[in-house]
Enzyme design. Structure first.
Site, short mmCIF file in Angstrom:
data_model
loop_
_atom_site.label_atom_id
_atom_site.label_comp_id
_atom_site.label_asym_id
_atom_site.label_seq_id
_atom_site.Cartn_x
_atom_site.Cartn_y
_atom_site.Cartn_z
N SER A 174 43.59 46.60 36.55
CA SER A 174 43.86 48.37 35.99
C SER A 174 44.42 48.73 37.41
O SER A 174 45.31 50.10 36.71
CB SER A 174 43.03 49.68 35.80
N SER B 44 44.38 50.16 32.74
CA SER B 44 43.63 51.41 32.04
C SER B 44 43.69 52.65 33.04
O SER B 44 43.84 53.45 32.57
CB SER B 44 42.53 50.59 32.27
N LYS C 68 41.56 59.74 38.28
CA LYS C 68 41.45 58.57 36.99
C LYS C 68 39.79 58.74 36.53
O LYS C 68 38.71 59.28 36.83
CB LYS C 68 41.07 57.45 36.82
N1 GLN Z 1 42.53 44.72 30.72
C1 GLN Z 1 42.07 44.28 32.06
C2 GLN Z 1 40.64 44.61 30.96
O1 GLN Z 1 41.00 44.84 30.17
C3 GLN Z 1 41.24 44.81 32.48
C4 GLN Z 1 41.05 46.30 33.21
C5 GLN Z 1 40.15 46.69 33.83
O2 GLN Z 1 41.13 46.26 35.02
N2 GLN Z 1 40.09 47.87 34.18
O3 GLN Z 1 39.72 44.44 31.19
#
Ligand code: GLN
Length: 509
Positions: free
Chosen positions: A184, A160, A85
């Site tokens: 994420s 994400s 990532k």
């Molecule tokens: N979807 C969550 C956010 O927008 C989690 C994101 C993540 O785990 N990086 O913060």
């Protein structure tokens, strides 16, 4: 007839040892698949084919040396390609975090998790797409375009870490690293029908992971099956003096048990009642998701697991608590992007303040700005106690509630997400409805406990459904053993998105 890209990671490792396949052949097979599918799926921000092939040559020399004297140590992952990532630093390869502000940022060092894999002889296929600074649930917040779900390219892969999940699902990489601050790894793994592990906070070093919410951030792993995830997890986990929150606890080498009963017999599974109520899950859980979860649990019961309904009464607070703490920490962490020290800087500024204002104003996307404003507000004088302070107290209650639950059950089973993958654009104009996607994944981050998601079915539209298991701190191995036991007696993880075929590189094994 098998294709190289259909082999599991342990099979690849074995073929490399035996000299039946070279690392270069394996790399080429994945690079071909990337070339074929990338235009359609856009899982990568920066593919690194030349680097992968150069690393493959090095791995091949190491392997052939080893074959001459096969009793020495050879890391399991030597010669295996992976995708990473694009929020994890990779020395010499740009790390954008999905943001224009870091578009040309080339880190001078690698994240500890990446470094350990590279030391073992892993090849880097490329840096995968992510919502900007990992803020989002769909990759739609990436400054470099949205990744598409391999099961239905009109839908999001989740986020994400959507690029990593899509790459693994479409066989563009045998496994990948992601990060999980609020879900994420698990949410995109669930949407893409692959396995995703979020380790205990502090189990894997965060050194070189570009910070979002420092008290929540974890580095996690995606794989087709639990076998991939276990191999990679045990390599990246463990103490690192470069991260003061990374614990120094012994780490067992994980040997997955090949009889399902071992992990499942006598296992006490807790089902949190609150997770199935609309008051928590917004508009509710898609009925097919609930059905698949209940079937998977019933199957575990048939191997000797017992089920207990439990209560996690603070669950409704997880969302507001997370969306105070994560943006508060993000607003502090993102203050470093000032156009002076890191990344992009605006050309035409008339003063120091103008540099800050124009660089940040011009280069950050809308969601990142929203979080910075929310976070700065929650931390500001006069509001600090009312918002951030309260959220921290509620977080402690959530964590304690989990600890109590794990006195009577071994694992907590729940859906990973309320629905299967949504359509691109469906939540784009409504941040709150997007945040609701995280409702089942946020609590594990707030409590710091490990969680795994794995495929347990498909809905009527052919979209994958994932089930989440959470356990007490540092119980990753148990989670992996249970998920593996389930995969021994189920076939959901063997399905492939139709577009991942056909391809060349046929091989007879
Ligand atoms: N979807 C969550 C956010 O927008 C989690 C994101 C993540 O785990 N990086 O913060």
């Amino acid at each position: 007839m098998m294709d190289i890209i259909d082999l599991s990671l342990p099979q690849l490792a074995l073929s490399l040892r035996r000299g039946e396949l070279s690392s270069r052949e394996i790399a080429q097979a994945y690079l071909d698949q990337i070339e074929r599918l990338e235009p359609q799926l856009h899982a990568f921000i920066t593919p690194t084919p030349e680097l992968a092939l150069a690393q493959a040559n090095q791995a091949d020399s190491r392997l052939s040396e080893w074959r001459k004297a096969p009793h020495g140590d050879l890391p399991h992952l030597c010669g295996i390609p992976l995708a990473i990532k694009d929020v994890l630093c990779t020395a010499g390869v740009r790390c954008t975090c999905g943001s224009r502000i870091l578009e040309n940022f080339v880190p001078p060092y690698s994240a500890t998790a990446v470094e350990r894999l590279l030391e073992d002889g892993v090849l880097l296929l490329g840096k995968t797409n992510t919502d900007e600074f990992a803020m989002g649930s769909s990759t739609e917040n990436s400054a470099f375009g949205t990744t598409r779900n391999p099961w239905d390219p009109e839908r999001v892969p989740g986020g994400s870490s959507g690029g990593s999940a899509a790459a693994v699902a479409a066989r563009m990489a045998p496994a990948a690293l992601g990060t999980d601050t609020g879900g994420s790894v698990r949410q995109p793994a669930s949407y893409c029908g692959v396995v995703g592990l979020k380790p205990t906070y502090g189990r894997v070093s965060r050194f070189g992971l570009v910070a979002f919410g420092s008290s929540l951030d974890t580095v996690g792993v995606f794989g087709q099956t639990v076998a991939e995830v276990a191999l990679i997890y045990q390599r990246i986990a463990g103490h690192d003096p470069k991260d003061s929150t990374c614990v120094d606890l012994p780490l067992n080498s994980i040997k997955l048990d090949q009889t399902p009963g071992t992990a499942l017999k006598g296992l006490r599974i807790g089902i949190p009642d609150e997770y199935f109520h609309t008051a928590v899950a917004g508009s509710g859980i898609q009925s097919e998701v609930e059905t698949s979860i209940r079937q998977a649990i019933a199957q575990m019961e048939s191997f000797g697991a017992t089920v207990e309904i439990i209560h996690l009464r603070y669950t409704p607070y997880a969302l507001p608590v997370y969306y105070l703490i994560a943006p508060a920490e993000a607003s502090a962490n993102l203050a470093r992007y000032d156009g002076v020290r890191y990344g992009a800087r605006t050309e035409n500024a008339s003063s120091m303040w103008d540099v800050f204002y124009k660089t940040r104003g011009g280069k950050f996307g809308a969601e990142v700005k929203r979080r910075i404003m929310l976070g700065a507000y929650a931390l500001s004088a006069g509001y600090y106690e009312a918002y951030y302070g309260q959220a921290q107290k509620a977080r402690t209650l959530i964590k304690e509630e989990f600890e109590r639950a794990f006195q009577s059950v071994d694992v907590i089973a729940a859906p990973t997400t309320p629905t299967t993958a949504f359509r691109i654009g469906e939540h784009a104009d409504d941040p709150l409805s997007m945040y609701l996607e995280d409702i089942f994944t946020l609590p594990a981050n707030l409590a710091g406990v490990p969680a795994v998601t794995f495929p347990v079915g498909f809905d009527r539209q052919g979209l994958p459904i994932g089930m989440q298991l959470m356990a007490a701190h540092f119980q990753e191995e148990r989670l992996l053993q249970i998920a593996h036991a389930y995969q021994l007696v189920s076939e959901w993880h063997l399905h492939q998105p139709p577009l991942s075929k056909p391809h060349s590189n046929r091989l007879t094994l």
